[in-house]
Design a protein around this motif. Structure first.
Motif, PDB file in Angstrom:
ATOM      1  N   LEU A 228       5.183  11.349  -1.047  1.00 41.72           N
ATOM      2  CA  LEU A 228       4.278  11.475  -0.024  1.00 41.72           C
ATOM      3  C   LEU A 228       3.237  10.437   0.076  1.00 41.72           C
ATOM      4  CD1 LEU A 228       3.906  13.832   2.224  1.00 41.72           C
ATOM      5  CD2 LEU A 228       2.104  14.720   1.025  1.00 41.72           C
ATOM      6  N   LEU A 229       2.468  10.313  -0.946  1.00 40.73           N
ATOM      7  CA  LEU A 229       1.438   9.178  -1.110  1.00 40.73           C
ATOM      8  C   LEU A 229       1.997   7.864  -1.298  1.00 40.73           C
ATOM      9  CD1 LEU A 229      -0.759  10.868  -3.910  1.00 40.73           C
ATOM     10  CD2 LEU A 229      -1.228  10.595  -1.742  1.00 40.73           C
ATOM     11  N   ARG A 230       3.160   7.607  -1.735  1.00 38.09           N
ATOM     12  CA  ARG A 230       3.794   6.363  -1.704  1.00 38.09           C
ATOM     13  C   ARG A 230       4.046   6.057  -0.327  1.00 38.09           C
ATOM     14  NH1 ARG A 230       8.322   3.229  -1.492  1.00 38.09           N
ATOM     15  NH2 ARG A 230       8.629   1.620  -3.251  1.00 38.09           N
ATOM     16  N   GLU A 231       4.627   6.994   0.701  1.00 37.37           N
ATOM     17  CA  GLU A 231       5.033   6.420   1.891  1.00 37.37           C
ATOM     18  C   GLU A 231       3.725   6.344   2.769  1.00 37.37           C
ATOM     19  OE1 GLU A 231       6.958   5.632   5.303  1.00 37.37           O
ATOM     20  OE2 GLU A 231       7.627   5.896   3.420  1.00 37.37           O
ATOM     21  N   ALA A 232       2.766   7.027   2.360  1.00 34.37           N
ATOM     22  CA  ALA A 232       1.350   6.848   3.195  1.00 34.37           C
ATOM     23  C   ALA A 232       0.860   5.569   2.872  1.00 34.37           C
ATOM     24  CB  ALA A 232       0.425   7.811   2.686  1.00 34.37           C
TER      25      ALA A 232
ATOM     26  N   LEU B  17       4.008  -0.615  -4.863  1.00 27.15           N
ATOM     27  CA  LEU B  17       3.794   0.628  -4.394  1.00 27.15           C
ATOM     28  C   LEU B  17       4.009   1.685  -5.392  1.00 27.15           C
ATOM     29  CD1 LEU B  17       5.503   0.179  -1.033  1.00 27.15           C
ATOM     30  CD2 LEU B  17       2.935   0.532  -1.273  1.00 27.15           C
ATOM     31  N   ASP B  18       5.103   1.380  -6.189  1.00 24.09           N
ATOM     32  CA  ASP B  18       5.535   2.495  -7.377  1.00 24.09           C
ATOM     33  C   ASP B  18       4.414   2.591  -8.311  1.00 24.09           C
ATOM     34  OD1 ASP B  18       7.768   3.126  -6.075  1.00 24.09           O
ATOM     35  OD2 ASP B  18       9.099   1.767  -7.096  1.00 24.09           O
ATOM     36  N   ALA B  19       3.688   1.240  -8.682  1.00 27.37           N
ATOM     37  CA  ALA B  19       2.607   1.230  -9.445  1.00 27.37           C
ATOM     38  C   ALA B  19       1.421   1.864  -9.262  1.00 27.37           C
ATOM     39  CB  ALA B  19       2.273  -0.027  -9.952  1.00 27.37           C
ATOM     40  N   ALA B  20       1.123   1.903  -7.925  1.00 28.04           N
ATOM     41  CA  ALA B  20       0.000   2.558  -7.280  1.00 28.04           C
ATOM     42  C   ALA B  20       0.169   3.828  -7.201  1.00 28.04           C
ATOM     43  CB  ALA B  20      -0.254   1.842  -6.009  1.00 28.04           C
ATOM     44  N   VAL B  21       1.084   4.683  -7.178  1.00 29.90           N
ATOM     45  CA  VAL B  21       1.145   5.806  -7.094  1.00 29.90           C
ATOM     46  C   VAL B  21       1.654   6.604  -8.408  1.00 29.90           C
ATOM     47  CG1 VAL B  21       1.523   5.977  -4.603  1.00 29.90           C
ATOM     48  CG2 VAL B  21       3.442   5.721  -5.886  1.00 29.90           C
ATOM     49  N   ALA B  22       1.723   6.054  -9.452  1.00 27.58           N
ATOM     50  CA  ALA B  22       2.204   6.467 -10.840  1.00 27.58           C
ATOM     51  C   ALA B  22       1.395   7.444 -11.449  1.00 27.58           C
ATOM     52  CB  ALA B  22       2.283   5.022 -11.821  1.00 27.58           C
ATOM     53  N   ASP B  23       1.716   8.230 -12.309  1.00 28.87           N
ATOM     54  CA  ASP B  23       0.765   9.207 -12.883  1.00 28.87           C
ATOM     55  C   ASP B  23      -0.579   8.725 -13.417  1.00 28.87           C
ATOM     56  OD1 ASP B  23       2.606  11.271 -12.610  1.00 28.87           O
ATOM     57  OD2 ASP B  23       3.641  11.171 -14.396  1.00 28.87           O
ATOM     58  N   THR B  24      -0.300   7.541 -13.694  1.00 27.81           N
ATOM     59  CA  THR B  24      -1.628   6.470 -14.164  1.00 27.81           C
ATOM     60  C   THR B  24      -1.588   5.418 -13.214  1.00 27.81           C
ATOM     61  OG1 THR B  24      -1.473   7.207 -16.550  1.00 27.81           O
ATOM     62  CG2 THR B  24      -2.975   5.320 -15.724  1.00 27.81           C
ATOM     63  N   PRO B  25      -2.484   5.808 -12.055  1.00 24.76           N
ATOM     64  CA  PRO B  25      -2.044   4.608 -11.039  1.00 24.76           C
ATOM     65  C   PRO B  25      -2.789   3.069 -11.393  1.00 24.76           C
ATOM     66  CG  PRO B  25      -3.288   6.682 -10.208  1.00 24.76           C
ATOM     67  CD  PRO B  25      -3.299   6.678 -11.755  1.00 24.76           C
ATOM     68  N   ASP B  26      -2.064   2.430 -10.898  1.00 27.76           N
ATOM     69  CA  ASP B  26      -2.197   0.803 -11.226  1.00 27.76           C
ATOM     70  C   ASP B  26      -2.275   0.156  -9.808  1.00 27.76           C
ATOM     71  OD1 ASP B  26      -2.797  -1.582 -12.029  1.00 27.76           O
ATOM     72  OD2 ASP B  26      -0.814  -1.785 -13.146  1.00 27.76           O
ATOM     73  N   ALA B  27      -3.363  -0.159  -9.286  1.00 31.57           N
ATOM     74  CA  ALA B  27      -3.551  -0.771  -7.995  1.00 31.57           C
ATOM     75  C   ALA B  27      -3.467  -2.087  -8.042  1.00 31.57           C
ATOM     76  CB  ALA B  27      -4.629  -0.049  -7.302  1.00 31.57           C
ATOM     77  N   ALA B  28      -3.532  -2.998  -9.263  1.00 34.87           N
ATOM     78  CA  ALA B  28      -3.728  -4.616  -9.321  1.00 34.87           C
ATOM     79  C   ALA B  28      -2.405  -4.997  -8.534  1.00 34.87           C
ATOM     80  CB  ALA B  28      -3.916  -4.673 -10.686  1.00 34.87           C
ATOM     81  N   PRO B  29      -1.117  -4.766  -8.981  1.00 33.59           N
ATOM     82  CA  PRO B  29      -0.048  -5.605  -8.244  1.00 33.59           C
ATOM     83  C   PRO B  29      -0.201  -5.472  -6.690  1.00 33.59           C
ATOM     84  CG  PRO B  29       0.680  -4.008 -10.007  1.00 33.59           C
ATOM     85  CD  PRO B  29      -0.659  -3.553  -9.923  1.00 33.59           C
ATOM     86  N   LEU B  30      -0.491  -4.356  -5.980  1.00 33.51           N
ATOM     87  CA  LEU B  30      -0.539  -4.273  -4.636  1.00 33.51           C
ATOM     88  C   LEU B  30      -1.811  -4.972  -4.042  1.00 33.51           C
ATOM     89  CD1 LEU B  30       0.807  -3.297  -2.255  1.00 33.51           C
ATOM     90  CD2 LEU B  30      -0.360  -1.077  -2.499  1.00 33.51           C
ATOM     91  N   ARG B  31      -2.818  -5.124  -4.971  1.00 33.95           N
ATOM     92  CA  ARG B  31      -4.142  -5.848  -4.403  1.00 33.95           C
ATOM     93  C   ARG B  31      -3.746  -7.171  -4.429  1.00 33.95           C
ATOM     94  NH1 ARG B  31      -8.642  -2.338  -4.189  1.00 33.95           N
ATOM     95  NH2 ARG B  31      -8.669  -0.451  -5.362  1.00 33.95           N
TER      96      ARG B  31
END
Length: 543
Positions: free
Chosen positions: A469-473, A514-528
């Motif tokens: 749900l969060l990944r699609e958003a 996208l997968d990294a940003a919504v993981a159990d431990t979110p990592d937004a760096a790749p998408l940024r």
């Protein structure tokens, strides 16, 4: 069946409808007169019978004999004059001369995947009048000149066989029957609605006085419904007989087309026309009207004319050719005026090889017979499209695709934008990334539309429901951000759905980011990083 026999049959069936209706009324009058004459005294049963007779006779008289039927308001399409379109008119005159019939006084360009002839006759076809020919724009765009010749020869074959004159009788009968049946059903629906309203009003009065409401059936519409069903049975007989004649006329017109334009061209046209029908429907739904809700239309002349782009695409052309070779094995419909196309093709291909008349048979696109085709297609749009079309913005195809899908993306992003603002955050992809890194994913997910099962889930199951749900958003907001500033674009394709194109390898890297940003431990760096690179890559192009 000879022309005179066909005419007699059509007239007899038309007269039979009125005789049937008159017989109902006369029979009721006769029955009532006989009752009075044979009775030695008056009794209450007579009144009931008179009332029933009147209830039956009145709608028959009113609907069949006294109701004025709607007349056609005019012909559709765009008139093509001799002065403006000499090439097309010369072709039509050549086919009419080869057929040995009087040609049309008027040619109209229509939007249907069809060609048809008509004649303004009087006295059920006994008195001849001006003739008219309509040619569908998709036929001109999708057929060769040789194939169009066969279509025209087929239509003029109907003139040669007097089918058009006989058609006036058939149409008169069809119109009378269908109008009468529809009117009777309408009156029955109105009576049923009135009865239902009366029952509802009575029950409301009873309940207001503390009494129980009655369960009463409003009925199916009374005698009008019964009469409609009776006339429907006659209509079935009428259609079965007249349409069987029409099917024989189609086979005869096909044979005439093969004699004039050649067997192979006629068979090719018959295979091609249903394919063009499918292509036209697909094109109008997927391309021409795709931007309607976004306030967009293709450039003037391209709403119909753009079909040529789809037909010219190599992959689409291969698919359409395969469809023409694999015609559906349909069962004949007794109520259809045309035989199944597979039967028509088989009948033509079984004929001896006929090259057609000299001077015909060109493999050039039929649209080449028109002068200023784009202007004509634009004028046809003006006639055909609803008034709201005038307010739409006309754009090139690439722009139409991108702007339409961008509008769809904005609409799809509304739930996540409301979730963000409802949580006191800005409606941006960066704000969503900040919230995910801050551990607010669960809070936001609860504000997004989700299934009842997802809402009730807890623990790990809830996280598994929440992640897609969060990944699609997040994906929707990312695409919206990149597409809004033209960093990413949806590209037009005539052979597949439009694809979103990002600079370099960013499109390949996006799923993992996208997968990294919504993981159990979110990592937004790749998408940024991806967002920054995309905007940097787009900056030189913008400047």
């Amino acid at each position: 069946m000879r022309t005179s026999t066909r005419a007699l049959l059509a007239v007899a069936l038309l007269v039979g409808f009125y005789l049937l209706s008159a017989a109902v009324v006369v029979g009721l009058v006769w029955a009532n007169v006989e009752l009075v004459v044979s009775s030695d005294r008056f009794h209450s049963g007579m009144v009931k019978l008179w009332a029933l007779s009147a209830a039956i006779a009145y709608p028959v008289l009113r609907v069949v004999f006294l109701t004025r039927r709607p007349r056609a308001t005019g012909r559709d399409g765009l008139v093509l004059t001799r002065a403006e379109q000499p090439g097309l008119w010369a072709r039509v005159d050549r086919i009419a001369e080869a057929t040995g019939v009087r040609g049309p006084a008027e040619i109209r360009l229509v939007s249907d995947v069809n060609a048809y002839v008509s004649e303004d006759t009087r006295l059920l076809g006994l008195v001849r009048g001006p003739r008219h020919l309509a040619i569908g724009a998709p036929l001109l765009l999708g057929l060769t000149e040789a194939e169009l010749d066969s279509v025209l020869a087929h239509e003029f074959g109907h003139y040669a066989n007097n089918d058009v004159r006989l058609g006036a009788v058939t149409v008169a009968g069809r119109t009378a029957l269908l109008h009468s049946i529809a009117t009777l059903h309408h009156r029955a629906d109105r009576h049923r609605a009135d009865k239902a309203a009366e029952i509802a009003q009575d029950n409301a009065y009873r309940q207001a006085r503390g009494r129980k409401a009655r369960e009463e059936d409003p009925g199916n519409g009374g005698i009008e419904r019964f009469l409609a069903k009776a006339f429907t049975q006659y209509a079935k007989l009428y259609f079965r007989v007249t349409e069987s004649v029409s099917r024989r006329e189609e086979f005869a017109a096909d044979r005439h087309a093969a004699e004039v334009a050649g067997r192979d061209a006629t068979a090719a046209a018959l295979r091609r026309i249903p394919v063009l029908g499918a292509a036209q429907g697909f094109y109008l739904n997927r391309y021409a009207t795709m931007g309607w809700s976004a306030g967009l239309l293709p450039l003037r002349g391209q709403f119909y004319g753009g079909l040529a782009h789809l037909l010219a695409d190599p992959q689409r052309r291969e698919e359409l050719t395969a469809m023409g070779l694999d015609l559906p094995d349909e069962q004949p419909d007794p109520y259809d005026s045309h035989p199944p196309i597979r039967q028509r093709v088989a009948a033509i291909e079984a004929l001896p090889d006929t090259p057609g008349l000299p001077g015909l048979g060109s493999a050039a696109p039929a649209v080449g017979l028109l002068r200023e085709a784009d202007r004509l297609f634009g004028d046809l749009e003006t006639l055909d499209l609803v008034p709201e079309a005038a307010a739409k913005r006309r754009v090139e195809w690439p722009e139409l695709v991108h702007e339409t899908l961008l509008a769809d993306c904005r609409e799809a992003a509304q739930p996540v934008l409301r979730a963000l603002t409802g949580s006191g955050l800005h409606g941006t992809v960066e704000a969503l990334l900040d919230a995910l890194e801050a551990g607010r994913g669960e809070e936001l997910a609860k504000r997004l539309p989700q299934s009842e099962e997802a809402e009730q889930a807890t623990g790990r199951a809830a996280r598994e429901f929440r992640r897609p749900l969060l990944r699609e958003a997040l994906r929707t907001l990312t695409v919206l951000a990149l597409a809004s500033d033209r960093t990413a674009r949806w590209e037009l394709s005539w052979s597949r759905p439009a694809a979103l194109v990002l600079p370099g390898d960013l499109g390949d890297r996006l799923p993992a980011a996208l997968d990294a940003a919504v993981a159990d431990t979110p990592d937004a760096a790749p998408l940024r990083a991806l967002l920054a690179e995309a905007r940097t890559a787009a900056a030189p192009a913008a400047s």
